[in-house]
Design a protein around this motif. Structure first.
Motif, PDB file in Angstrom:
ATOM      1  N   LEU A 172      -4.057   0.713  -2.436  1.00  0.00           N
ATOM      2  CA  LEU A 172      -3.438  -0.550  -2.797  1.00  0.00           C
ATOM      3  C   LEU A 172      -2.640  -0.404  -4.079  1.00  0.00           C
ATOM      4  CD1 LEU A 172      -3.192  -3.616  -2.187  1.00  0.00           C
ATOM      5  CD2 LEU A 172      -5.183  -3.937  -3.671  1.00  0.00           C
ATOM      6  N   THR A 177       5.951  -1.526   9.477  1.00  0.00           N
ATOM      7  CA  THR A 177       6.062  -0.178  10.042  1.00  0.00           C
ATOM      8  C   THR A 177       6.221   0.905   8.983  1.00  0.00           C
ATOM      9  OG1 THR A 177       8.397  -0.596  10.381  1.00  0.00           O
ATOM     10  CG2 THR A 177       6.936  -0.932  12.273  1.00  0.00           C
ATOM     11  N   GLN A 200       0.752   5.474   1.014  1.00  0.00           N
ATOM     12  CA  GLN A 200       0.020   6.488   1.766  1.00  0.00           C
ATOM     13  C   GLN A 200       0.685   7.844   1.560  1.00  0.00           C
ATOM     14  OE1 GLN A 200       0.049   6.127   6.092  1.00  0.00           O
ATOM     15  NE2 GLN A 200      -2.075   6.834   6.190  1.00  0.00           N
ATOM     16  N   TYR A 236       0.847  -1.185   0.000  1.00  0.00           N
ATOM     17  CA  TYR A 236       0.000   0.000   0.000  1.00  0.00           C
ATOM     18  C   TYR A 236       0.887   1.242   0.000  1.00  0.00           C
ATOM     19  CZ  TYR A 236      -4.300  -2.547   1.251  1.00  0.00           C
ATOM     20  OH  TYR A 236      -5.392  -3.375   1.255  1.00  0.00           O
ATOM     21  N   PHE A 273       3.726   0.795   2.678  1.00  0.00           N
ATOM     22  CA  PHE A 273       3.492  -0.239   3.687  1.00  0.00           C
ATOM     23  C   PHE A 273       3.324  -1.595   3.016  1.00  0.00           C
ATOM     24  CE2 PHE A 273       3.020   2.266   7.480  1.00  0.00           C
ATOM     25  CZ  PHE A 273       2.596   3.506   7.022  1.00  0.00           C
ATOM     26  N   PHE A 317       0.232  -5.062   9.114  1.00  0.00           N
ATOM     27  CA  PHE A 317       1.082  -4.137   8.384  1.00  0.00           C
ATOM     28  C   PHE A 317       2.497  -4.085   8.967  1.00  0.00           C
ATOM     29  CE2 PHE A 317      -1.680  -1.831   5.482  1.00  0.00           C
ATOM     30  CZ  PHE A 317      -2.936  -2.130   5.963  1.00  0.00           C
ATOM     31  N   GLY A 323      -1.194  12.665   5.076  1.00  0.00           N
ATOM     32  CA  GLY A 323      -2.537  12.994   5.510  1.00  0.00           C
ATOM     33  C   GLY A 323      -3.643  12.224   4.833  1.00  0.00           C
ATOM     34  N   GLN A 324      -3.286  11.214   4.066  1.00  0.00           N
ATOM     35  CA  GLN A 324      -4.291  10.470   3.297  1.00  0.00           C
ATOM     36  C   GLN A 324      -4.417   9.036   3.785  1.00  0.00           C
ATOM     37  OE1 GLN A 324      -6.185  12.058   0.929  1.00  0.00           O
ATOM     38  NE2 GLN A 324      -5.101  13.832   1.726  1.00  0.00           N
ATOM     39  N   GLY A 325      -5.442   8.365   3.303  1.00  0.00           N
ATOM     40  CA  GLY A 325      -5.605   6.950   3.582  1.00  0.00           C
ATOM     41  C   GLY A 325      -4.665   6.130   2.720  1.00  0.00           C
ATOM     42  N   LEU A 326      -4.837   4.833   2.763  1.00  0.00           N
ATOM     43  CA  LEU A 326      -3.952   3.917   2.051  1.00  0.00           C
ATOM     44  C   LEU A 326      -4.551   3.512   0.704  1.00  0.00           C
ATOM     45  CD1 LEU A 326      -3.341   3.482   5.213  1.00  0.00           C
ATOM     46  CD2 LEU A 326      -2.190   1.420   4.433  1.00  0.00           C
TER      47      LEU A 326
END
Lengths: 114, 116
Positions: free
Chosen positions: A46, A106, A38, A36, A90, A104, A41-44
């Motif tokens: 794919l 780190t 990111q 993933y 990630f 996940f 400030g955003q989501g993940l």
């Protein structure tokens, strides 16, 4: 217990250079594997996934990853990095089964130099 | 394109106060997840719903955290009272369900919580 290790916390590459981000997993059987991305400030989002079959997986944005069972690795690669690729990446493992759970790593923060 | 919606995007609160986050999954997705992402770490699953039922809440600090999905659609995650260590990004994700293979999780933009 299942776990994911991303040994590189921070990587800096020059724009146009190749990229490889490392991921190692610990799991008894062949897991489902994911990468993933990111942005700040955003989501993940794919990038790609591996369930079975061909061990070289193609994803979005020109990324690919190779599953190596002997090394318990699923490294992410891109032949030529663009400035817009700067983000956190990630690796995740999904043990499968009814829970559909993701574990996940780190993360690796990628900086791109002009 | 269908997306997972979350609100608020940012929340600042003082410790000992109550906070609540809302998530609206992609229409038709039966499975909903709440993750907590502490700065510098990967997301960690707090709770997973299948329709309105909890499937996994093993990592949810139940003394202060609660989650509900009453009608099996949208969901609320609550923290009461908030502690300094709760400062994190709270991510919601959803997936379709059914079948033998893995169902892709789609993530919302998250709620950034700061506890002062």
């Amino acid at each position: 217990a299942q776990s994911v290790t991303q040994p590189d916390i921070h990587i800096t590459v020059s724009e146009g250079a190749s990229l490889e981000l490392r991921c190692n997993y610990s799991y008894g059987a062949t897991p489902y594997l994911f990468w993933y991305v990111q942005s700040p400030g955003q989501g993940l989002q794919l990038l790609l996934k591996y369930f079975s079959g061909d061990t070289l997986v193609q994803g979005i944005k020109g990324f690919e990853a190779e599953f190596k069972r002997s090394q318990s690795s699923f490294n992410l690669r891109k032949p030529s990095v663009h400035w817009s690729d700067a983000a956190e990446y990630f690796c995740a493992v999904g043990p499968g089964g009814a829970t559909n759970k993701l574990i996940f790593g780190t993360g690796t923060l990628l900086a791109v130099q002009p | 394109e269908a997306e997972v919606a979350q609100s608020p995007r940012y929340k600042i609160t003082e410790k000992s106060q109550a906070v609540a986050f809302w998530c609206d999954p992609i229409s038709g997705h039966a499975t909903l997840y709440w993750y907590r992402q502490i700065l510098g770490q990967g997301p960690e699953l707090l709770v997973q719903f299948q329709d309105e039922s909890v499937v996994d809440d093993s990592q949810l600090p139940k003394d202060r955290f609660s989650a509900e999905r009453l009608k099996g659609v949208d969901s609320t995650l609550k923290i009461q009272p908030a502690e300094l260590g709760d400062s994190a990004m709270y991510l919601c994700a959803s997936s379709a369900s059914g079948g033998a293979s893995y169902n892709e999780q789609f993530f919302g933009p998250g709620t950034r919580l700061t506890v002062l």
